[in-house]
Design a protein around this motif. Structure first.
Motif, PDB file in Angstrom:
ATOM      1  N   ASP A 148      -2.290   3.047   0.019  1.00 18.47           N
ATOM      2  CA  ASP A 148      -0.903   3.044  -0.437  1.00 18.47           C
ATOM      3  C   ASP A 148      -0.785   3.798  -1.764  1.00 18.47           C
ATOM      4  OD1 ASP A 148       1.580   1.861  -1.858  1.00 18.47           O
ATOM      5  OD2 ASP A 148       1.764   1.065   0.164  1.00 18.47           O
ATOM      6  N   LEU A 158     -11.091   2.077   7.988  1.00 20.61           N
ATOM      7  CA  LEU A 158      -9.785   1.436   7.882  1.00 20.61           C
ATOM      8  C   LEU A 158      -9.208   1.321   9.285  1.00 20.61           C
ATOM      9  CD1 LEU A 158      -7.756   0.294   5.868  1.00 20.61           C
ATOM     10  CD2 LEU A 158      -6.737   2.568   5.718  1.00 20.61           C
ATOM     11  N   ARG A 164       1.687  -1.982   7.703  1.00 23.84           N
ATOM     12  CA  ARG A 164       2.009  -2.968   6.674  1.00 23.84           C
ATOM     13  C   ARG A 164       2.830  -4.083   7.295  1.00 23.84           C
ATOM     14  NH1 ARG A 164       5.326  -2.763   0.908  1.00 23.84           N
ATOM     15  NH2 ARG A 164       4.068  -4.390  -0.055  1.00 23.84           N
ATOM     16  N   TYR A 182      -9.009  -4.233   7.304  1.00 26.06           N
ATOM     17  CA  TYR A 182      -7.552  -4.224   7.422  1.00 26.06           C
ATOM     18  C   TYR A 182      -6.941  -5.060   6.303  1.00 26.06           C
ATOM     19  CZ  TYR A 182      -2.845  -5.075   9.335  1.00 26.06           C
ATOM     20  OH  TYR A 182      -1.484  -5.169   9.510  1.00 26.06           O
ATOM     21  N   GLU A 241      -3.202   1.063   9.238  1.00 22.45           N
ATOM     22  CA  GLU A 241      -2.389   1.184   8.027  1.00 22.45           C
ATOM     23  C   GLU A 241      -1.059   0.471   8.202  1.00 22.45           C
ATOM     24  OE1 GLU A 241      -2.766   3.718   5.220  1.00 22.45           O
ATOM     25  OE2 GLU A 241      -4.181   5.161   6.061  1.00 22.45           O
ATOM     26  N   SER A 288      -2.010  -1.232   2.404  1.00 15.40           N
ATOM     27  CA  SER A 288      -3.179  -0.421   2.720  1.00 15.40           C
ATOM     28  C   SER A 288      -3.881   0.016   1.440  1.00 15.40           C
ATOM     29  CB  SER A 288      -2.744   0.805   3.514  1.00 15.40           C
ATOM     30  OG  SER A 288      -3.792   1.765   3.566  1.00 15.40           O
TER      31      SER A 288
END
Length: 362
Positions: A14, A40, A45, A6, A43, A11
Motif C-alpha cells: 500500500d 504475497l 483489502r 496476506y 492484495e 497490503s
C-alpha cells in the motif's frame, strides 16, 4: 517453507505509510531472513469502516473471487507450505486464508489477530465470529502483545498461541546518533480524528503547562485533521513548534536524531512502531501507560509512562527529562540498546523460526 502472506487490512505494498504496513513488511523480512520464501497471496483489502451489510456482502463476493483465483493457481503450480495472515480483526477478517488452508490441508497461521468482546454488537459480532473461527482453526496464533493474547485466550481458550515481541528493522538506525538538541521534543503521528487527535490535544495541553521551560517541538505528520491538530497548539508560541508535515519513512531517522526526547500520549496505540524507532535513534520516550505501549517502552528505564489521561503527570515527565540531562542521557542509551539488541529484525527472525518450527508441514 513457501509461505503465502496476506494482510486483509492493508497490503504491504500500500502506498500510504502506516504502522500496519511497516509491521507487515517487517514480518516478511523476518520470515525471509529465516530462510523462507514469502509470496504475497492477495492484495484484496477487506476493510469495513462502518457497520454496512451491503459493503460486507460486496467484500465477501470479492473474497470468494480471490479464493477461486488462488484455487486455480495452486492447482496449477502447487500449494504453499503455510498461509500467514497478518492482523485479522473485526473490521478486517481474513475471508480467504481459512477456506483455502482447509481445502488444501495447508497450516494456517495468524499474527497480531485480536478479539474484543465489547465489539460484539451488530455486524461487528458477525465479523468477530469469523475472526474467532480463524483463530481456532490456526495451527498457531502469533501474538505481538500480551494484551492481544489475553483477549484471544478469553474468547478462544483452546487456540494455539505464541509470543513475538514488537520489533522493527533497525538497519536505518545502525549509525551511532550524533548528539541532537536535548531540549528538542519530537513526535511522529498521523493527523486524523479519534485517538490521534486526542493524543495531540493532550500533548498541546502538557506543553502549555511547561511553557516556562526552554524547549522546541518538531512534529512529523499530516492528515484530514490537520487544521484541528494545529488549532490545539494555537496558544503556544509559534516559533516553538516546527510543523514538518508528512515525510518519507526514510527521512524519519534524521528527524529523530535531531531531537532529545520523544513525546506522544498514545491513546489507543496497539503498541506503536514510532516508539520503537524513536528509541532506536537514542531518544527516551514519554508516553501514557495505556493499551499496548508498555510492551515497547520500559517505564523508568528507557522513558516514562504516565497514568492515562493525566495531563499534569505527562507534563511533569517531560519536564523531568528536560531538566535532568544526566537521567535523559542514561535513558537514551538504554532505549537504544533495548531496541538494537532485543527488538531488532534479527531477534524477530530467530523467534519466528522457533515458533514456525513447531508447526507440522506436509
Amino acid at each position: 517453507m513457501r509461505i503465502a502472506f496476506y494482510a486483509p487490512l492493508k497490503s504491504p505494498n500500500d502506498p500510504v505509510a502506516s504502522g500496519d504496513r511497516q509491521m507487515a513488511r517487517a514480518l516478511i523480512k523476518a520470515l525471509e531472513r529465516g530462510g523462507h520464501s514469502v509470496e504475497l497471496a492477495s492484495e484484496l483489502r477487506f476493510y469495513l469502516r462502518q457497520q454496512e451489510p451491503e459493503s460486507f456482502d460486496a467484500l465477501r463476493i470479492e473474497a470468494q473471487k480471490e479464493v477461486a483465483r488462488l484455487t486455480r493457481l495452486w492447482d496449477r503450480d502447487g500449494k504453499p507450505d503455510l498461509w500467514f495472515s497478518y492482523h485479522p480483526y473485526y473490521k478486517a477478517p481474513d475471508l480467504i486464508g481459512p477456506e483455502l488452508a482447509s481445502a488444501f490441508a495447508v497450516p494456517y497461521v495468524t499474527a497480531e489477530a485480536s478479539y474484543s468482546r465489547r465489539r460484539n454488537a451488530g455486524l461487528w459480532a458477525d465479523t468477530q465470529a469469523l475472526v474467532a473461527r480463524a483463530v481456532e482453526q490456526a495451527a498457531l496464533n502469533i501474538c505481538i502483545t500480551q494484551r492481544d493474547r489475553q483477549g484471544l485466550a478469553d474468547a478462544i481458550p483452546d487456540a494455539a498461541f505464541g509470543m513475538l515481541s514488537p520489533f522493527i528493522d533497525t538497519s536505518a538506525f545502525r549509525e551511532t546518533p550524533a548528539r541532537g538538541c536535548r531540549t528538542r521534543l519530537v513526535t511522529v503521528a498521523m493527523m486524523r480524528p479519534g485517538d490521534k487527535l486526542e493524543s495531540y490535544r493532550m500533548l498541546a495541553q502538557a506543553l502549555g503547562s511547561i511553557a516556562h521551560l526552554s524547549w522546541t517541538m518538531s512534529i512529523v505528520g499530516d492528515g484530514p485533521a490537520r487544521d484541528e491538530v494545529k488549532a490545539q497548539f494555537a496558544g503556544l508560541p509559534a516559533e516553538r513548534i516546527e510543523w514538518l508535515g508528512a515525510i518519507e519513512p526514510a527521512g524519519v531517522p534524521d528527524v529523530l536524531y535531531s531531537g532529545g526526547i520523544y513525546v506522544w500520549p498514545g491513546f489507543g496505540e496497539a503498541y506503536g512502531i514510532a516508539y520503537l524507532e524513536a528509541q532506536a535513534a537514542g531518544l527516551p520516550v514519554v508516553a501514557q501507560d495505556i493499551a499496548g505501549v508498555p510492551e515497547v517502552v520500559r517505564n523508568g528505564q528507557a522513558g516514562f509512562l504516565t497514568p492515562p489521561g493525566d495531563v499534569a503527570a505527562f507534563a511533569s515527565a517531560i519536564e523531568r527529562l528536560l531538566v535532568r540531562n544526566d537521567e535523559r542521557t542514561a535513558m537514551a542509551a538504554e532505549a537504544r540498546r533495548f531496541i538494537l539488541e532485543e527488538r531488532s529484525l534479527g531477534a524477530a527472525a530467530v523467534r519466528l523460526a522457533e515458533l514456525l518450527a513447531k508447526i507440522p508441514v506436509s
